[in-house]
Design an enzyme around this catalytic site. Structure first.
Site, mmCIF file in Angstrom:
data_model
loop_
_atom_site.group_PDB
_atom_site.id
_atom_site.type_symbol
_atom_site.label_atom_id
_atom_site.label_comp_id
_atom_site.label_asym_id
_atom_site.label_seq_id
_atom_site.Cartn_x
_atom_site.Cartn_y
_atom_site.Cartn_z
ATOM 1 N N LYS A 186 114.872 -41.078 -44.763
ATOM 2 C CA LYS A 186 115.582 -40.340 -45.949
ATOM 3 C C LYS A 186 116.839 -40.501 -45.949
ATOM 4 O O LYS A 186 117.551 -40.843 -44.763
ATOM 5 C CB LYS A 186 114.901 -38.768 -45.934
ATOM 6 C CG LYS A 186 113.555 -38.713 -46.081
ATOM 7 C CD LYS A 186 113.373 -37.198 -46.011
ATOM 8 C CE LYS A 186 111.907 -36.810 -46.485
ATOM 9 N NZ LYS A 186 111.425 -35.464 -46.423
ATOM 10 N N TYR A 191 107.191 -37.837 -55.480
ATOM 11 C CA TYR A 191 106.766 -36.583 -55.336
ATOM 12 C C TYR A 191 106.152 -36.118 -56.274
ATOM 13 O O TYR A 191 106.158 -34.572 -56.437
ATOM 14 C CB TYR A 191 108.246 -35.929 -54.607
ATOM 15 C CG TYR A 191 108.553 -36.143 -53.569
ATOM 16 C CD1 TYR A 191 107.798 -36.041 -52.379
ATOM 17 C CD2 TYR A 191 110.012 -36.726 -53.183
ATOM 18 C CE1 TYR A 191 108.305 -36.350 -50.846
ATOM 19 C CE2 TYR A 191 110.472 -37.030 -51.819
ATOM 20 C CZ TYR A 191 109.828 -36.970 -50.826
ATOM 21 O OH TYR A 191 109.982 -36.941 -49.329
ATOM 22 N N ASN A 229 114.818 -33.386 -43.242
ATOM 23 C CA ASN A 229 113.839 -33.893 -42.043
ATOM 24 C C ASN A 229 113.780 -35.060 -41.928
ATOM 25 O O ASN A 229 112.612 -35.825 -40.942
ATOM 26 C CB ASN A 229 112.532 -32.827 -42.124
ATOM 27 C CG ASN A 229 111.930 -33.465 -43.422
ATOM 28 O OD1 ASN A 229 112.288 -34.330 -44.029
ATOM 29 N ND2 ASN A 229 110.762 -33.032 -43.740
ATOM 30 N N HIS A 248 110.165 -39.584 -44.292
ATOM 31 C CA HIS A 248 109.100 -39.413 -44.993
ATOM 32 C C HIS A 248 107.877 -40.191 -44.595
ATOM 33 O O HIS A 248 107.887 -41.259 -43.981
ATOM 34 C CB HIS A 248 108.999 -39.846 -46.522
ATOM 35 C CG HIS A 248 107.852 -39.938 -47.218
ATOM 36 N ND1 HIS A 248 107.213 -38.978 -47.956
ATOM 37 C CD2 HIS A 248 107.089 -40.993 -47.501
ATOM 38 C CE1 HIS A 248 106.314 -39.218 -48.413
ATOM 39 N NE2 HIS A 248 106.144 -40.578 -48.163
ATOM 40 N N GLU A 253 102.268 -45.343 -53.039
ATOM 41 C CA GLU A 253 103.850 -45.124 -52.581
ATOM 42 C C GLU A 253 104.252 -46.761 -52.538
ATOM 43 O O GLU A 253 105.444 -46.900 -52.917
ATOM 44 C CB GLU A 253 103.865 -44.352 -51.458
ATOM 45 C CG GLU A 253 103.598 -42.920 -51.801
ATOM 46 C CD GLU A 253 103.796 -41.888 -50.594
ATOM 47 O OE1 GLU A 253 104.129 -42.412 -49.481
ATOM 48 O OE2 GLU A 253 103.661 -40.915 -50.954
HETATM 49 N N1 UDP Z 1 110.324 -29.775 -48.440
HETATM 50 C C1 UDP Z 1 111.212 -28.782 -48.786
HETATM 51 N N2 UDP Z 1 111.074 -27.386 -48.746
HETATM 52 C C2 UDP Z 1 109.392 -27.044 -48.546
HETATM 53 C C3 UDP Z 1 108.700 -27.963 -48.441
HETATM 54 C C4 UDP Z 1 108.928 -29.097 -48.275
HETATM 55 O O1 UDP Z 1 112.369 -29.164 -49.035
HETATM 56 O O2 UDP Z 1 109.494 -25.845 -48.489
HETATM 57 C C5 UDP Z 1 110.445 -31.013 -48.518
HETATM 58 C C6 UDP Z 1 110.651 -31.664 -47.040
HETATM 59 O O3 UDP Z 1 111.649 -32.484 -46.966
HETATM 60 C C7 UDP Z 1 109.054 -32.404 -47.192
HETATM 61 C C8 UDP Z 1 109.050 -32.900 -48.706
HETATM 62 O O4 UDP Z 1 109.798 -32.004 -49.355
HETATM 63 O O5 UDP Z 1 109.306 -33.650 -46.234
HETATM 64 C C9 UDP Z 1 107.612 -33.254 -49.070
HETATM 65 O O6 UDP Z 1 106.885 -32.276 -48.753
HETATM 66 P P1 UDP Z 1 105.527 -32.409 -48.218
HETATM 67 O O7 UDP Z 1 104.771 -31.089 -47.988
HETATM 68 O O8 UDP Z 1 104.878 -33.616 -48.704
HETATM 69 O O9 UDP Z 1 105.719 -32.807 -46.562
HETATM 70 P P2 UDP Z 1 105.746 -34.058 -45.614
HETATM 71 O O10 UDP Z 1 104.580 -35.000 -46.356
HETATM 72 O O11 UDP Z 1 106.997 -34.878 -45.788
HETATM 73 O O12 UDP Z 1 105.664 -33.662 -44.294
HETATM 74 MG MG MG Z 2 103.840 -35.388 -48.108
#
Ligand code: UDP
Ligand code: MG
Length: 143
Positions: A3, A43, A106, A109, A120
């Site tokens: 990211k 997303y 974080n 991805h 994707e």
């Molecule tokens: N995210 C966020 N706030 C939240 C949950 C998720 O900003 O409360 C962001 C976070 O950066 C995450 C991304 O949205 O990596 C996509 O969410 P997902 O649940 O798909 O998590 P991932 O698959 O990335 O672990």
């Molecule tokens: Mg995800």
């Protein structure tokens, strides 16, 4: 995908190394400064979430490094290497647990299912940007 925060913080090499050193095979890799339109497609399943707008805005702040990796159970194992979505819950030793603190920053991805990975890859890569090559890993990493 590394990211924008991971790219800015100079973590791209470390992230690639973790996957390389474990024995996974890179079959695609490129830097992209994504548009909001691309990110909204990427997303799309989260469009109803309260954090959606902030997530898209942050992800569009700079270039990311998109990658495709191959290997045995790569999606499941890759998710384990990333750690929990919220770095406050990511175990030390995981990428997020070692290098991040807040959830929208974080650093990485990872696709979380085969069908999602296919979707994707289709969004981020043209077919000619992916490479089907024979690697020595087959003999040295796998039984
Ligand atoms: N995210 C966020 N706030 C939240 C949950 C998720 O900003 O409360 C962001 C976070 O950066 C995450 C991304 O949205 O990596 C996509 O969410 P997902 O649940 O798909 O998590 P991932 O698959 O990335 O672990
Ligand atoms: Mg995800």
């Amino acid at each position: 995908m590394v990211k924008p925060d991971g790219v800015q913080r100079g973590l791209t090499g470390e992230i690639i190394q973790r996957f390389e050193k474990r024995g996974y095979k890179m079959v695609g890799c490129k830097m992209v400064w994504p548009s909001k339109e691309l990110l909204e497609k990427h997303y799309a399943d989260l469009s109803g979430q309260p954090f959606f707008a902030g997530l898209i805005a942050f992800m569009a702040t700079g270039p990311v490094v998109a990658m495709v990796w191959e290997g045995k159970e790569i999606i499941k194992m890759g998710r384990m290497m990333l750690g929990a979505t919220n770095p406050q819950e990511s175990a030390p030793g995981t990428l997020r647990g070692d290098y991040s603190i807040d959830v929208t920053r974080n650093i990485i991805h990872g696709s979380d299912g085969v069908d999602i990975a296919k979707k994707e890859i289709g969004l981020w890569f043209k077919p000619e940007e992916m490479f089907d090559y024979k690697s020595c890993l087959k003999e040295m990493v796998y039984e």
